[in-house]
Design a protein around this motif. Structure first.
Motif, PDB file in Angstrom:
ATOM      1  N   GLN A 101       0.796  -1.112   0.011  1.00  0.00           N
ATOM      2  CA  GLN A 101       0.128   0.024   0.015  1.00  0.00           C
ATOM      3  C   GLN A 101       1.004   1.166  -0.008  1.00  0.00           C
ATOM      4  OE1 GLN A 101      -3.259   0.362  -0.153  1.00  0.00           O
ATOM      5  NE2 GLN A 101      -3.872  -1.664   0.091  1.00  0.00           N
ATOM      6  N   CYS A 102       0.337   2.252  -0.422  1.00  0.00           N
ATOM      7  CA  CYS A 102       0.993   3.606  -0.284  1.00  0.00           C
ATOM      8  C   CYS A 102       1.351   3.901   1.112  1.00  0.00           C
ATOM      9  CB  CYS A 102       0.422   4.926  -0.823  1.00  0.00           C
ATOM     10  SG  CYS A 102       0.245   4.831  -2.551  1.00  0.00           S
ATOM     11  N   ALA A 103       2.740   4.681   1.280  1.00  0.00           N
ATOM     12  CA  ALA A 103       3.363   4.712   2.717  1.00  0.00           C
ATOM     13  C   ALA A 103       2.445   5.351   4.035  1.00  0.00           C
ATOM     14  CB  ALA A 103       4.613   5.437   2.630  1.00  0.00           C
ATOM     15  N   PHE A 104       1.651   6.398   3.395  1.00  0.00           N
ATOM     16  CA  PHE A 104       0.959   7.276   4.543  1.00  0.00           C
ATOM     17  C   PHE A 104      -0.492   7.268   4.455  1.00  0.00           C
ATOM     18  CE2 PHE A 104       5.516   9.139   4.001  1.00  0.00           C
ATOM     19  CZ  PHE A 104       6.095   8.451   5.109  1.00  0.00           C
ATOM     20  N   GLY A 105      -1.090   7.343   5.452  1.00  0.00           N
ATOM     21  CA  GLY A 105      -2.378   7.681   5.531  1.00  0.00           C
ATOM     22  C   GLY A 105      -2.509   9.307   5.829  1.00  0.00           C
ATOM     23  N   LYS A 106      -3.393   9.702   4.968  1.00  0.00           N
ATOM     24  CA  LYS A 106      -3.854  11.196   5.256  1.00  0.00           C
ATOM     25  C   LYS A 106      -4.255  11.495   6.528  1.00  0.00           C
ATOM     26  CE  LYS A 106      -4.513  12.056   0.283  1.00  0.00           C
ATOM     27  NZ  LYS A 106      -5.225  12.609  -0.698  1.00  0.00           N
ATOM     28  N   SER A 107      -4.006  12.787   7.035  1.00  0.00           N
ATOM     29  CA  SER A 107      -4.755  13.230   8.472  1.00  0.00           C
ATOM     30  C   SER A 107      -6.238  13.373   8.041  1.00  0.00           C
ATOM     31  CB  SER A 107      -3.932  14.609   8.637  1.00  0.00           C
ATOM     32  OG  SER A 107      -2.690  14.485   8.789  1.00  0.00           O
ATOM     33  N   LEU A 108      -6.959  13.256   9.092  1.00  0.00           N
ATOM     34  CA  LEU A 108      -8.408  13.222   9.077  1.00  0.00           C
ATOM     35  C   LEU A 108      -8.929  14.664   9.457  1.00  0.00           C
ATOM     36  CD1 LEU A 108      -9.214   9.542  10.440  1.00  0.00           C
ATOM     37  CD2 LEU A 108      -9.083  10.394   8.208  1.00  0.00           C
ATOM     38  N   CYS A 109      -8.318  15.262  10.318  1.00  0.00           N
ATOM     39  CA  CYS A 109      -8.656  16.765  10.923  1.00  0.00           C
ATOM     40  C   CYS A 109      -9.957  16.674  11.622  1.00  0.00           C
ATOM     41  CB  CYS A 109      -8.841  17.773   9.466  1.00  0.00           C
ATOM     42  SG  CYS A 109      -7.532  17.845   8.403  1.00  0.00           S
ATOM     43  N   ILE A 110      -9.900  15.509  12.471  1.00  0.00           N
ATOM     44  CA  ILE A 110     -11.070  15.465  13.290  1.00  0.00           C
ATOM     45  C   ILE A 110     -10.841  15.922  14.989  1.00  0.00           C
ATOM     46  CG2 ILE A 110     -11.919  13.836  12.037  1.00  0.00           C
ATOM     47  CD1 ILE A 110     -10.849  11.550  13.846  1.00  0.00           C
ATOM     48  N   SER A 111      -9.768  16.441  15.160  1.00  0.00           N
ATOM     49  CA  SER A 111      -9.525  16.988  16.619  1.00  0.00           C
ATOM     50  C   SER A 111     -10.548  18.024  16.927  1.00  0.00           C
ATOM     51  CB  SER A 111      -8.207  17.381  16.773  1.00  0.00           C
ATOM     52  OG  SER A 111      -7.455  16.499  16.613  1.00  0.00           O
ATOM     53  N   SER A 112     -10.905  18.406  18.153  1.00  0.00           N
ATOM     54  CA  SER A 112     -11.740  19.459  18.586  1.00  0.00           C
ATOM     55  C   SER A 112     -11.440  20.720  17.968  1.00  0.00           C
ATOM     56  CB  SER A 112     -11.738  19.732  19.837  1.00  0.00           C
ATOM     57  OG  SER A 112     -12.332  20.906  20.373  1.00  0.00           O
ATOM     58  N   LEU A 153       0.437  12.789  -3.671  1.00  0.00           N
ATOM     59  CA  LEU A 153       1.813  13.113  -3.225  1.00  0.00           C
ATOM     60  C   LEU A 153       1.915  13.903  -1.726  1.00  0.00           C
ATOM     61  CD1 LEU A 153       3.158  14.397  -6.619  1.00  0.00           C
ATOM     62  CD2 LEU A 153       3.710  12.524  -5.549  1.00  0.00           C
ATOM     63  N   ALA A 154       0.633  14.441  -1.459  1.00  0.00           N
ATOM     64  CA  ALA A 154       0.827  15.044  -0.004  1.00  0.00           C
ATOM     65  C   ALA A 154      -0.258  15.034   0.856  1.00  0.00           C
ATOM     66  CB  ALA A 154       0.857  16.675  -0.534  1.00  0.00           C
ATOM     67  N   ASP A 155      -0.144  15.353   2.071  1.00  0.00           N
ATOM     68  CA  ASP A 155      -0.944  15.222   3.272  1.00  0.00           C
ATOM     69  C   ASP A 155      -2.058  15.944   3.092  1.00  0.00           C
ATOM     70  OD1 ASP A 155      -2.252  14.043   5.514  1.00  0.00           O
ATOM     71  OD2 ASP A 155      -0.764  15.027   6.878  1.00  0.00           O
ATOM     72  N   ALA A 156      -3.066  15.580   3.894  1.00  0.00           N
ATOM     73  CA  ALA A 156      -4.236  16.677   3.834  1.00  0.00           C
ATOM     74  C   ALA A 156      -4.036  17.690   4.799  1.00  0.00           C
ATOM     75  CB  ALA A 156      -5.558  15.909   4.312  1.00  0.00           C
ATOM     76  N   ASN A 157      -4.882  19.008   4.519  1.00  0.00           N
ATOM     77  CA  ASN A 157      -4.203  20.091   5.456  1.00  0.00           C
ATOM     78  C   ASN A 157      -5.748  20.331   6.144  1.00  0.00           C
ATOM     79  OD1 ASN A 157      -1.763  20.701   4.230  1.00  0.00           O
ATOM     80  ND2 ASN A 157      -2.786  21.600   2.340  1.00  0.00           N
ATOM     81  N   CYS A 158      -5.325  21.126   7.400  1.00  0.00           N
ATOM     82  CA  CYS A 158      -6.589  21.120   8.443  1.00  0.00           C
ATOM     83  C   CYS A 158      -6.521  22.704   8.579  1.00  0.00           C
ATOM     84  CB  CYS A 158      -6.221  20.271   9.574  1.00  0.00           C
ATOM     85  SG  CYS A 158      -6.076  18.788   9.550  1.00  0.00           S
ATOM     86  N   ALA A 173       1.469  17.002   9.188  1.00  0.00           N
ATOM     87  CA  ALA A 173       2.703  16.565   9.335  1.00  0.00           C
ATOM     88  C   ALA A 173       4.050  17.222   9.562  1.00  0.00           C
ATOM     89  CB  ALA A 173       3.198  15.839   8.141  1.00  0.00           C
ATOM     90  N   GLU A 174       3.646  18.435   9.508  1.00  0.00           N
ATOM     91  CA  GLU A 174       4.961  19.439   9.994  1.00  0.00           C
ATOM     92  C   GLU A 174       4.558  20.431  11.077  1.00  0.00           C
ATOM     93  OE1 GLU A 174       5.625  21.481   6.489  1.00  0.00           O
ATOM     94  OE2 GLU A 174       5.715  19.814   5.300  1.00  0.00           O
ATOM     95  N   GLU A 175       3.206  20.700  11.468  1.00  0.00           N
ATOM     96  CA  GLU A 175       2.928  21.597  12.650  1.00  0.00           C
ATOM     97  C   GLU A 175       1.928  20.967  13.359  1.00  0.00           C
ATOM     98  OE1 GLU A 175       2.913  25.531  10.073  1.00  0.00           O
ATOM     99  OE2 GLU A 175       1.645  24.177   9.028  1.00  0.00           O
ATOM    100  N   ASP A 176       1.935  21.630  14.568  1.00  0.00           N
ATOM    101  CA  ASP A 176       0.601  21.424  15.684  1.00  0.00           C
ATOM    102  C   ASP A 176      -0.613  22.145  15.063  1.00  0.00           C
ATOM    103  OD1 ASP A 176      -0.911  21.033  17.678  1.00  0.00           O
ATOM    104  OD2 ASP A 176       0.800  22.015  18.947  1.00  0.00           O
ATOM    105  N   CYS A 177      -1.611  21.483  14.691  1.00  0.00           N
ATOM    106  CA  CYS A 177      -2.959  22.022  14.261  1.00  0.00           C
ATOM    107  C   CYS A 177      -3.862  22.208  15.252  1.00  0.00           C
ATOM    108  CB  CYS A 177      -3.109  21.182  13.183  1.00  0.00           C
ATOM    109  SG  CYS A 177      -1.838  21.363  11.709  1.00  0.00           S
TER     110      CYS A 177
END
Length: 241
Positions: free
Chosen positions: A102-113, A124-129, A152-156
């Motif tokens: 499978q492809c290496a990374f799962g995309k971020s779901l952006c489901i935190s509060s 090629l790139a992760d999702a953005n929140c 993947a790079e910042e605290d969201c």
């Protein structure tokens, strides 16, 4: 009568086992060297485990080692074929048939509060929140781009920041007076067109892109039917095993 029951039992066990075949997964990459020996592959690099589009299962076999471009993975159709990563995954580097299924990374779901999905990224790139300003949420730590945050790079993480009673938070997270005229060109970030309620923020992209498999449902149905048949036959004919 007992022989009829046994035949029915064998048939349902076969169907049950077949339905569970759809749950088959590839071994962990650390086990591929050992697994390749059981398939008598000439070399570990020739052992592959890929999703077979024709059979709708993961298939293990000996095949040629190959490398695909970024953002894609290999499947069997029936030969090696490059396809884009699933919508919930991404691959920022080349994909090799050795050690990968499978492809290496799962995309971020952006489901935190307070989070919502700003963009689903790409193969090629992760999702953005981003934080939902329409509900008063702002970033705990402002990202480089106030209009989106890269998990993947910042605290969201988000928190509720209350504006004064006579003010409202706008798309670029400024508190502006309600009576002030705000021109669209004065707002740096895109507007959120719909307020996402908390229950709506549970894996939006999973709802949209998750592959549905009938294996679990069919397995449960087969189990129930098998139990019913056993009860009927053992009760009606007093079969002793």
């Amino acid at each position: 009568m007992k022989s009829i029951f046994i035949k029915l039992l064998v048939s349902f066990v076969t169907i049950f086992s077949y339905s569970n075949g759809y749950d088959k997964k590839c071994p962990h990459s650390s086990q591929w060297n050992f697994t390749s020996r059981s398939y008598r592959c000439a070399d570990q690099k020739t052992y592959i485990c890929l999703f077979d589009l024709l059979k709708s299962v993961f298939t293990e076999t000996c095949g040629p080692e190959d490398v695909s471009r970024e953002g894609t993975k290999y499947t069997l159709n029936p030969n090696l074929e490059q396809v884009p990563c699933d919508a919930i995954q991404y691959q920022p580097f080349t994909f090799t048939t050795n050690g990968n299924s499978q492809c290496a990374f799962g995309k971020s779901l952006c489901i935190s509060s307070g989070q919502i999905l700003a963009s689903n990224g790409s193969s090629l790139a992760d999702a953005n929140c981003r934080c939902d300003y329409t509900r008063g949420f702002d970033y705990i730590i402002p990202p480089k781009d106030p209009c989106l945050c890269k998990p993947a790079e910042e605290d969201c993480s988000c928190y509720i920041r209350k504006c004064d009673d006579d003010k409202v938070m706008i798309a670029d997270y400024r508190c502006m007076k309600r009576v002030e005229t705000i021109l669209p060109e004065d707002i740096k970030c895109p507007l959120i067109s719909r307020i996402l309620l908390p229950e709506d923020t549970v894996p939006v992209d999973m709802k949209q892109f998750k592959q549905v498999s009938s294996s679990s449902t069919w397995s449960n149905q087969a189990s129930v039917i098998l139990i019913v048949i056993v009860i009927i036959f053992t009760g009606k004919y007093n079969i002793i095993f």
